[in-house]
Enzyme design. Structure first.
Site, short mmCIF file in Angstrom:
data_model
loop_
_atom_site.label_atom_id
_atom_site.label_comp_id
_atom_site.label_asym_id
_atom_site.label_seq_id
_atom_site.Cartn_x
_atom_site.Cartn_y
_atom_site.Cartn_z
NE ARG A 1 -22.18 -2.81 4.77
CZ ARG A 1 -21.07 -3.13 4.12
NH1 ARG A 1 -19.93 -2.62 4.51
NH2 ARG A 1 -21.08 -3.95 3.13
CD GLU B 1 -19.68 -1.43 8.99
OE1 GLU B 1 -18.81 -0.69 8.53
OE2 GLU B 1 -19.99 -2.54 8.48
CE LYS C 1 -4.29 1.60 2.12
NZ LYS C 1 -5.30 1.33 3.16
#
Length: 625
Positions: free
Chosen positions: A397, A369, A285
């Site tokens: 969610r 979540e 990354k």
């Protein structure tokens, strides 16, 4: 000013231009792409580290597949910049995340190469499988690819989809872009060699021939099964494949995601396999830009920054998230019942300091979540005080868990709803305009709406110590405005009182700044307007709202940065006999752009509110936003 040139990238107008290039030339292209991305994002802001890490993989996907016909889905979508640049949108990249410009995520309206809208994590495999089923049922021919990061793989939905896809037998490729958390041990050259061997045409043909010959001799079936069992044991011993292969996938990799030739070869092999395949790609990354390599989390999502130093161009102000985190730490110092929960957003929700000070009471559950809220319910049931900090758009969610696990039992869980209201540049997938509607629909849930830091401090303490059931505190992205008071003791307070007012502007949260400014504009136009601020929303406030109705005589205009359905304005309009007009974001999903631009777009900035009142003051129209 002369436009900067990017060498070979300037000659690439579509993915077709990639297919005649050598791997060495493609390597030069990847370097040019990284330079272009850093230059562009430094001017517009956006997601930087994830796009720098995926350059070779994205180039390989565009080279090996036809994204105008094949369906390539980037999970979350914040890693799709290379895809956009290579599919005809490079000339518009200076408009990225700007009002009227390119979206920071995949968006079918922009290009046929974007198969679906993206913005939330962990759903790419589900969508890809649906597309694969559609292809089969319609007897069509195209490839379907889901590119999912290891972070998104922390979401339970991804595993539900992988389980279903693996048993579907649909030709489908899942590319796992592993740039941080290694979910399986990389055993190096042996693993790569065996992976290539297992999928080579020679190996597959030989395997088929041997099976056919064994089936013709007595006891051949027994021998075949014994060999398969032995081979499976060897694979489990030396290859990190058991999880995915048990789900029904053929596992390939891991492969160096920055070795473009290897990635292309693996993709080409995966295309030939008529079954579910998972390709494990290891990437770095932030690759190619020193600051983002060193601090990939810091450079995940950035505002405008200095290209040379990596420093942000604007000084960062303390925002609601950081202030919340600081106040929660102060409360947790004195109360060891307080725990903090987040779903892969410790920095974004201001909980980094809490995690450092109270590591045993801090829980980052990943992009999950539903699990976060279910776990909070368990903590509350056993006497802890869980504080779950989740972005408004992601809390959607966990609606079932708020209802089933918390509200029905009346458990004391504090939901800190970050990024509430209009968020801006990230667009429709990230604007927090639905939380009042879905939280207000749940019996027993009370919602606090602080308008500045002082009110957030008082409301957080009250939510923890004076409330007994589920309570939410919603606050915006960014810092506080000109309003700097602490008037949160009552459900409704008057901020700007005028005798003989023609109209009352009602609002809540950070929108009080727009309402007060609108009243000032109207005063200069000879129109008297008073402003009332709602501090509490939700069930259990019937008596308080009865008093609200008494206070709000005459014409009311309710200005909110939420959708109309389920809004405070809708409630007041249903319970008042006097005229009540609604100004809000409208029954629609908003485009991306700056917050102030979107306020203006919706007509809920100070000028828009004032203009509406001036236009409709005669009572001939009754506008609903």
């Amino acid at each position: 000013m002369k436009q900067k040139r990017y060498g070979i990238l300037d000659n690439i107008s579509s993915p077709a231009d990639l297919r005649g290039l050598s791997y060495d030339t493609l390597g030069v292209l990847c370097a040019a792409l990284r330079e272009f991305i850093v230059d562009s994002v430094s001017q517009t802001g956006g997601h930087l580290a994830s796009n720098l890490g995926i350059v070779e993989l994205a180039v390989a996907l565009e080279r090996e597949f036809d994204s105008s016909r094949d369906r390539i889905i980037y999970d979350v979508g914040h890693q799709c910049y290379v895809h956009k640049i290579l599919t005809g949108r490079r000339d518009r990249f200076d408009t990225l995340r700007q009002y009227g410009g390119l979206c920071g995520f995949m968006k079918p309206e922009e290009s046929i190469t974007d198969p679906c809208i993206t913005g939330h994590a962990s759903d790419s495999v589900s969508v890809a499988l649906g597309m694969a089923h559609a292809r089969t049922l319609k007897n069509q021919k195209y490839h379907v690819v889901a590119v999912i990061g290891d972070g998104a793989l922390t979401g339970g939905m991804a595993y539900e989809a992988l389980s279903s896809a693996g048993t579907s037998r649909e030709p489908l490729l899942v590319v796992l872009n592993d740039n941080n958390m290694s979910i399986a041990k990389n055993v190096g050259g042996l693993s790569r060699h065996l992976s290539r061997l297992r999928v080579s045409p020679q190996y597959l043909r030989a395997k088929t021939r041997i099976k056919e010959r064994l089936s013709r001799i007595p006891g051949g079936g027994t021998i075949t099964r014994a060999v398969s069992r032995f081979k499976a044991k060897i694979k489990r011993a030396v290859l990190p494949t058991s999880l995915f292969e048990q789900m029904g996938f053929t596992y390939l990799g891991p492969v160096d995601g920055h070795d473009l030739k290897s990635v292309c070869e693996f993709l080409a092999l995966a295309k030939k396999m008529k079954k579910p395949v998972l390709l494990h790609v290891m990437t770095q990354k932030g690759r190619g830009y020193a600051p983002s390599e060193q601090y990939p989390e810091k450079y995940h999502g950035v505002s405008k920054f200095d290209r040379v130093t990596g420093a942000p161009l604007a000084a960062k102000k303390e925002d609601f998230s950081a202030f919340f985190g600081k106040e929660l730490c102060a409360l947790a110092e004195k109360d060891n019942r307080i725990c903090a929960i987040t779903a892969a957003m410790p920095s974004g929700t201001g909980l980094t300091r809490f995690a450092e000070k109270f590591p045993e009471r801090f829980f980052d559950v990943g992009i999950a979540e539903e699990h976060a809220i279910g776990m909070a319910a368990g903590m509350a049931a056993q006497g802890l005080v869980p504080v779950a900090a989740i972005y408004s758009t992601f809390l959607q969610r966990a609606y079932d868990q708020i209802v089933h696990d918390i509200a029905i039992e009346g458990l004391h869980v504090v939901l800190c709803v970050d990024r509430a209201g209009i968020v801006g540049a990230d667009g429709a997938t990230h604007n927090g305009v639905l939380d009042i509607a879905f939280l207000r629909s749940i019996p027993g849930v009370k919602i606090f709406c602080p308008s500045d830091f002082a009110e957030l401090r008082v409301m957080l303490s009250r939510a923890i110590y004076r409330e007994t059931g589920p309570v939410a505190i919603r606050y915006p992205r960014g810092s506080e405005g000109a309003y700097r008071k602490e008037l949160s003791a009552q459900p409704l307070v008057c901020l700007h009182e005028q005798s003989g007012s023609e109209v009352t502007i009602v609002t809540h949260g950070i929108m009080v700044n727009q309402a007060i400014d609108a009243a000032e504009i109207l005063m200069h136009e000879g129109i008297r307007a008073q402003v009332y601020k709602v501090n509490e929303i939700g069930s259990g406030l019937e008596q308080a709202y009865a008093e609200v109705k008494e206070k709000l005589g005459g014409w009311c205009v309710v200005a909110e940065d939420v959708v109309p359905n389920g809004s405070v304005g809708e409630w007041l309009a249903a319970h008042r006999s006097e005229r009540t007009d609604l100004l809000n974001t409208g029954d629609r999903f908003l485009p991306h752009g700056g917050v102030n631009e979107l306020y203006r777009h919706c007509g809920i900035d100070a000028e828009g509110i004032a203009a509406y009142i001036m236009k409709n003051r005669n009572g001939k129209e009754n506008g609903v936003g």
